[in-house]
Design an enzyme around this catalytic site. Sequence first.
Site, PDB file in Angstrom:
ATOM      1  N   ARG A  94      87.331  36.704  55.426  1.00  0.00           N
ATOM      2  CA  ARG A  94      88.274  35.650  55.786  1.00  0.00           C
ATOM      3  C   ARG A  94      89.281  36.186  56.809  1.00  0.00           C
ATOM      4  O   ARG A  94      89.634  37.370  56.787  1.00  0.00           O
ATOM      5  CB  ARG A  94      88.996  35.154  54.530  1.00  0.00           C
ATOM      6  CG  ARG A  94      88.051  34.512  53.516  1.00  0.00           C
ATOM      7  CD  ARG A  94      88.771  34.142  52.227  1.00  0.00           C
ATOM      8  NE  ARG A  94      87.836  33.546  51.276  1.00  0.00           N
ATOM      9  CZ  ARG A  94      87.102  34.229  50.394  1.00  0.00           C
ATOM     10  NH1 ARG A  94      87.214  35.554  50.352  1.00  0.00           N
ATOM     11  NH2 ARG A  94      86.276  33.622  49.579  1.00  0.00           N
ATOM     12  N   TYR A 147      76.393  41.953  37.923  1.00  0.00           N
ATOM     13  CA  TYR A 147      75.139  42.439  38.487  1.00  0.00           C
ATOM     14  C   TYR A 147      75.200  42.415  40.006  1.00  0.00           C
ATOM     15  O   TYR A 147      74.802  43.382  40.673  1.00  0.00           O
ATOM     16  CB  TYR A 147      73.995  41.562  37.993  1.00  0.00           C
ATOM     17  CG  TYR A 147      72.650  41.936  38.571  1.00  0.00           C
ATOM     18  CD1 TYR A 147      71.956  43.059  38.111  1.00  0.00           C
ATOM     19  CD2 TYR A 147      72.069  41.168  39.576  1.00  0.00           C
ATOM     20  CE1 TYR A 147      70.726  43.400  38.643  1.00  0.00           C
ATOM     21  CE2 TYR A 147      70.833  41.504  40.111  1.00  0.00           C
ATOM     22  CZ  TYR A 147      70.171  42.617  39.642  1.00  0.00           C
ATOM     23  OH  TYR A 147      68.955  42.953  40.172  1.00  0.00           O
ATOM     24  N   ARG A 172      82.402  33.065  59.349  1.00  0.00           N
ATOM     25  CA  ARG A 172      81.739  33.226  58.046  1.00  0.00           C
ATOM     26  C   ARG A 172      80.585  32.226  57.916  1.00  0.00           C
ATOM     27  O   ARG A 172      79.512  32.563  57.413  1.00  0.00           O
ATOM     28  CB  ARG A 172      82.758  33.018  56.917  1.00  0.00           C
ATOM     29  CG  ARG A 172      83.700  34.187  56.765  1.00  0.00           C
ATOM     30  CD  ARG A 172      84.927  33.836  55.939  1.00  0.00           C
ATOM     31  NE  ARG A 172      84.614  33.306  54.612  1.00  0.00           N
ATOM     32  CZ  ARG A 172      84.287  34.034  53.558  1.00  0.00           C
ATOM     33  NH1 ARG A 172      84.197  35.358  53.686  1.00  0.00           N
ATOM     34  NH2 ARG A 172      84.069  33.478  52.378  1.00  0.00           N
ATOM     35  N   LYS A 189      90.782  36.190  47.593  1.00  0.00           N
ATOM     36  CA  LYS A 189      90.971  34.829  47.111  1.00  0.00           C
ATOM     37  C   LYS A 189      90.569  34.706  45.654  1.00  0.00           C
ATOM     38  O   LYS A 189      91.207  34.000  44.875  1.00  0.00           O
ATOM     39  CB  LYS A 189      90.156  33.861  47.974  1.00  0.00           C
ATOM     40  CG  LYS A 189      90.306  32.403  47.590  1.00  0.00           C
ATOM     41  CD  LYS A 189      89.508  31.520  48.523  1.00  0.00           C
ATOM     42  CE  LYS A 189      89.661  30.047  48.152  1.00  0.00           C
ATOM     43  NZ  LYS A 189      88.865  29.170  49.050  1.00  0.00           N
ATOM     44  N   HIS A 210      81.962  35.408  47.801  1.00  0.00           N
ATOM     45  CA  HIS A 210      81.975  34.172  47.026  1.00  0.00           C
ATOM     46  C   HIS A 210      81.809  34.513  45.553  1.00  0.00           C
ATOM     47  O   HIS A 210      81.038  35.406  45.200  1.00  0.00           O
ATOM     48  CB  HIS A 210      80.861  33.234  47.462  1.00  0.00           C
ATOM     49  CG  HIS A 210      81.144  32.559  48.757  1.00  0.00           C
ATOM     50  ND1 HIS A 210      80.164  31.962  49.513  1.00  0.00           N
ATOM     51  CD2 HIS A 210      82.303  32.381  49.446  1.00  0.00           C
ATOM     52  CE1 HIS A 210      80.700  31.431  50.612  1.00  0.00           C
ATOM     53  NE2 HIS A 210      81.997  31.685  50.586  1.00  0.00           N
ATOM     54  N   HIS A 243      87.735  31.209  60.797  1.00  0.00           N
ATOM     55  CA  HIS A 243      87.015  31.112  59.524  1.00  0.00           C
ATOM     56  C   HIS A 243      85.555  30.739  59.755  1.00  0.00           C
ATOM     57  O   HIS A 243      84.682  31.041  58.929  1.00  0.00           O
ATOM     58  CB  HIS A 243      87.686  30.066  58.637  1.00  0.00           C
ATOM     59  CG  HIS A 243      87.429  30.266  57.175  1.00  0.00           C
ATOM     60  ND1 HIS A 243      86.223  29.971  56.584  1.00  0.00           N
ATOM     61  CD2 HIS A 243      88.225  30.726  56.184  1.00  0.00           C
ATOM     62  CE1 HIS A 243      86.290  30.231  55.290  1.00  0.00           C
ATOM     63  NE2 HIS A 243      87.490  30.702  55.019  1.00  0.00           N
TER      64      HIS A 243
END
Length: 409
Positions: free
Chosen positions: A242, A369, A335, A269, A359, A332
């Site tokens: 970001r 994992y 991304r 975030k 994310h 942005h």
Amino acid sequence: MALTDTAVRNAKPKAKPYKVTDSQGLYLLVNPKGSKLWRVKYRINGVERKLAIGAYPAITLAEARAARDAARKQLAHDIDPNAAKRQAKVEASIRANNSFSLVAGELIEKKAREGLAEPTLKKMRWFVKLLGTDFGKRPVSDITPQEILHELRKQEKRGKLETANLLRSFISRVFRFAVATARADRDPAQLLVGALITPKVKHFAAITDPAQLGGLLRAIDDYQGDPAVMHALRLTPHVFQRPGEIRQMEWAEVNFEKKVWTLPAAKMKMRQPHAVPLSSQALAILESMRQLTGKGKYVFPSVRTRDRSISENTINAALRRMGYSKDEMTAHGFRTTASSLLNESGKWNPDAIERALAHMVAGSVRRIYNQSAYWPERVAMAQWWSDHLFELRAGGNQCQPGSLQPQSH
């Protein structure tokens, strides 16, 4: 014999304090200096106690009797009137410091001590300012849903639909804090869920066509300006992060030997620490910048002071000067560009791409994992992506996503 108003009024002071009794424990204490004080005598758990009601004539005989009757009701429910009075004073003291702006300020300070990211704290302070002084002075215990809706409608009328919804959510957080600290009984903002216009989801403008992306990368190479901005602009396409995370990058977070940039949870975030593998191209950009700012805290310091990073909208402003409108490309949007073309390539596990973008993946087991299992693939993907950008920048407009082979893991 019950007292009368005349008897109370005509009670004269004597050399020593004396009582003038009414009934059911109520009496008037007349002091030598002339003060007349209402008291109620009662027993609880076998112990005699006295409850101070107030002074005559501020408290009339009728009001004193009403207070006595209220105390008797409390006793009927095994409540000590003096204890209840002390509790009421405590609650009154708490409620005296219950303006919306004061409670909001306490909440923000609490969140700051808990490590909430500064950009989020800044937005919370902005919300308080947005509501205005008059609303801020209102006691939280008195604010109604209608008052809140009136403030939110102001934002809707300005076309700020997302702001209105975010503001309602913030107000709700303040009220939940007020309830938790005994300064409000409910959250009136919660009652307004569904009352506001739901804004359409806005997607950040992004270039996803390979040929157009090549043109953008060449324009970035040609951009001239503050070195911190130039280098931040060149690094942005390579690291998937970001804009706020990139502009606040610190040298202490970059490990050149391990070829990794590690972001602490406080900057993320999703409040999870995040590691970013650095391609050889990304490392070269950072190495060039290290010669300029390596002795300071920030990789991309402000031109005004090295104690702060470049400003929030710096990269977007550079894109505008390069001729790209906000509907064509945003900071942005890099991304989105990476996500789209990496997924289209078919060479990388979608979960690895999501993890590279930081994310949050649903499910705690799967999240843990993903933080470890995809690291080798993410390292290879980062280098492949930078190589692909190099091809597009060099004018390989015929090169489609996936035409390059990923390096061995």
